[in-house]
Structures are given as C-alpha cells and as structure tokens.
Enzyme design. Structure first.
Site, PDB file in Angstrom:
ATOM      1  N   ASP A 217       0.824  -1.215   0.000  1.00 15.93           N
ATOM      2  CA  ASP A 217       0.000   0.000   0.000  1.00 15.93           C
ATOM      3  C   ASP A 217       0.853   1.258   0.000  1.00 15.93           C
ATOM      4  O   ASP A 217       0.692   2.142  -0.831  1.00 15.93           O
ATOM      5  CB  ASP A 217      -0.967  -0.001   1.205  1.00 15.93           C
ATOM      6  CG  ASP A 217      -0.280  -0.247   2.544  1.00 15.93           C
ATOM      7  OD1 ASP A 217       0.949  -0.448   2.575  1.00 15.93           O
ATOM      8  OD2 ASP A 217      -0.978  -0.242   3.575  1.00 15.93           O
TER       9      ASP A 217
ATOM     10  N   ASP B 212       6.730   4.053   3.633  1.00 18.56           N
ATOM     11  CA  ASP B 212       6.903   5.209   4.516  1.00 18.56           C
ATOM     12  C   ASP B 212       8.393   5.305   4.849  1.00 18.56           C
ATOM     13  O   ASP B 212       9.166   5.879   4.091  1.00 18.56           O
ATOM     14  CB  ASP B 212       6.009   4.949   5.734  1.00 18.56           C
ATOM     15  CG  ASP B 212       5.958   6.069   6.742  1.00 18.56           C
ATOM     16  OD1 ASP B 212       5.086   6.926   6.638  1.00 18.56           O
ATOM     17  OD2 ASP B 212       6.792   6.060   7.658  1.00 18.56           O
TER      18      ASP B 212
ATOM     19  N   PHE C 214       0.011  11.702   7.733  1.00 17.03           N
ATOM     20  CA  PHE C 214      -0.671  10.419   7.899  1.00 17.03           C
ATOM     21  C   PHE C 214      -1.978  10.418   7.116  1.00 17.03           C
ATOM     22  O   PHE C 214      -2.750  11.370   7.171  1.00 17.03           O
ATOM     23  CB  PHE C 214      -0.946  10.156   9.384  1.00 17.03           C
ATOM     24  CG  PHE C 214      -1.447   8.776   9.633  1.00 17.03           C
ATOM     25  CD1 PHE C 214      -0.574   7.698   9.627  1.00 17.03           C
ATOM     26  CD2 PHE C 214      -2.791   8.537   9.847  1.00 17.03           C
ATOM     27  CE1 PHE C 214      -1.038   6.399   9.830  1.00 17.03           C
ATOM     28  CE2 PHE C 214      -3.267   7.247  10.048  1.00 17.03           C
ATOM     29  CZ  PHE C 214      -2.382   6.185  10.039  1.00 17.03           C
TER      30      PHE C 214
ATOM     31  N   ASP D 237      -5.255   2.321   6.893  1.00 17.51           N
ATOM     32  CA  ASP D 237      -6.057   2.448   8.104  1.00 17.51           C
ATOM     33  C   ASP D 237      -5.438   3.337   9.161  1.00 17.51           C
ATOM     34  O   ASP D 237      -4.231   3.608   9.163  1.00 17.51           O
ATOM     35  CB  ASP D 237      -6.231   1.063   8.731  1.00 17.51           C
ATOM     36  CG  ASP D 237      -4.929   0.568   9.361  1.00 17.51           C
ATOM     37  OD1 ASP D 237      -3.902   0.524   8.647  1.00 17.51           O
ATOM     38  OD2 ASP D 237      -4.921   0.266  10.568  1.00 17.51           O
TER      39      ASP D 237
ATOM     40  N   ARG E 264     -10.162   1.841   6.106  1.00 15.25           N
ATOM     41  CA  ARG E 264      -9.669   1.129   4.915  1.00 15.25           C
ATOM     42  C   ARG E 264     -10.680   1.126   3.777  1.00 15.25           C
ATOM     43  O   ARG E 264     -10.337   0.948   2.622  1.00 15.25           O
ATOM     44  CB  ARG E 264      -9.372  -0.335   5.251  1.00 15.25           C
ATOM     45  CG  ARG E 264      -8.261  -0.548   6.252  1.00 15.25           C
ATOM     46  CD  ARG E 264      -7.867  -2.022   6.275  1.00 15.25           C
ATOM     47  NE  ARG E 264      -7.058  -2.378   7.422  1.00 15.25           N
ATOM     48  CZ  ARG E 264      -5.749  -2.234   7.501  1.00 15.25           C
ATOM     49  NH1 ARG E 264      -5.091  -1.698   6.502  1.00 15.25           N
ATOM     50  NH2 ARG E 264      -5.089  -2.604   8.566  1.00 15.25           N
TER      51      ARG E 264
END
Ligand code: IMP
Ligand code: MG
Length: 194
Positions: A117, A120, A169, A176, A182
């Site tokens: 997904d 980071d 974020f 999520d 989600r």
C-alpha cells in the site's frame, strides 16, 4: 459514534471530511486520480512483463484495494497471493519488523512483484526483499501505491509507484488508522488540530 460521515450525496462538501476515533481527516486524493495512477502502473507492468507470468505477493492488510484494482488492469496472466508482514501501530512506525506469513507458493525461479500500500520509512520493504529472495525468486520488484519520499530511511529501489505524497498520515483505499478507514474509495489526510 466511532466513525462519522454525513449522509449527504457523494461529492458534497460534507463527504470530504471523516472522523475516525480521535482524529479528523479531509479528502486529499480522489478516487478518479487514484484510478488514473493505478492504471498507469498497470500499463507499465503490462509492458515490462509481456509474455511472462509474475507472482504478485500482495501485503495484507493495506494493499487489498490497490492489489484488486491493479490486477484487474493487467492483461498479462499473473499469479496472485497474499502475505502478512506488518510493523505498524497507530500513526508511527515502530521499526519492529515481524515475520512474513502466508507465502506457501513455490517462488523458485519466479518473477515476483511485491504489492504494497505505502512505503513510509521503507523498513518493512527493505526487510521483506531478502525473505522473498531466499525463497528462490529469480527477480523481485516492488509495486507500491503510495510513497512518502520525505520519510524514507533506507536505500530502496522501487520500480513501480502510483504516487508520491507528503509526510502526513493518511487513510482510505486500504490504508487504516488503528484498523479503521480502509473502506474509503478516496484518500484522506489527517487534520492536525494541535
Ligand atoms: P514503513 O516500514 O515505515 O515503510 O511502513 C510501511 C507500512 O506502514 C505500510 O505498509 C502501512 O501499513 C503503514 N503506513 C505507513 N504510512 C501510513 C499512513 O500514512 N497511513 C496508514 N498506514 C501507513
Ligand atoms: Mg501495510
């Protein structure tokens, strides 16, 4: 109420904000943009893997929506499998990397595409690459939906990435906040109320 979105028509201003647990989020990437970008990644994969049958190892839980859209845009014939490998709690990475679970397929000699997904810090992906290679994969590439270049802490070669985003974020499209958010088709960014 735990989760709130106004029950107004889609596209109205009220639908562009959501509340999850203790945080407010506002829409930042629309479904339309997401689909355009995912399709672009799929086109590139279609070209690069023409005539091949790569194995897509999709990392749960976050990648389920990206994976579902991505594979539906493919015109090659991939194998698709799901694995779990998480190091994330709340809104900050813990750096604690756990074991990869669920890859029962034989990856020997296979072209593997890891579907993630979001990258980071990159710690999760960096730790996953050798695990896949140890299983005998011939080639391993990363396809991530999002990347936060400002937070990358490790040297990582990402061949396919739908979008680069700021360090904030986000939730939605599989991503999520403590398990929630989600299900949204769009991406929402946290509103810092400090
Ligand atoms: P990394 O190891 O720091 O690259 O973390 C990657 C994982 O952290 C992703 O697979 C996501 O599950 C999670 N993650 C990173 N940033 C976010 C975010 O903004 N929202 C939700 N989950 C995130
Ligand atoms: Mg994840």
């Amino acid at each position: 109420m735990l989760l709130t979105t106004s029950p107004t028509a889609e596209g109205s201003p009220d639908m562009k904000k959501i509340h999850i647990l203790d945080k407010d989020f506002s829409i930042s990437i629309t479904e339309e943009t997401i689909q355009t970008r995912v399709r672009r990644v799929a086109d590139k994969i279609n070209r690069d893997y023409k005539g091949k049958s790569p194995v897509f190892v999709c990392i749960l839980n976050g990648s389920f929506m990206f994976a579902a859209d991505l594979v539906r845009y493919l015109d090659i014939q991939p194998a698709v499998t799901f694995a779990r490998f998480s190091s994330y709690r709340g809104t900050e990475t813990t750096g604690v990397v756990r074991e990869l679970l669920g890859v029962t397929e034989d990856l020997k000699g296979k072209d593997v595409v890891i579907v993630e997904d979001i990258v980071d810090t990159g710690i999760t992906m960096k730790a996953l690459l050798p695990v896949i290679k140890e299983k005998g994969a011939e080639t391993v590439e990363i396809a991530c939906f999002l990347r936060k270049p400002g937070k990358l802490k490790v040297d990582l070669d990402i061949k396919y990435c739908a979008m680069d985003i700021p360090d904030d974020f986000i939730v939605g499209y599989g991503l999520d906040y403590d398990g929630y958010g989600r299900n949204y088709r769009d991406i929402y960014t946290v509103i810092d109320n400090k």
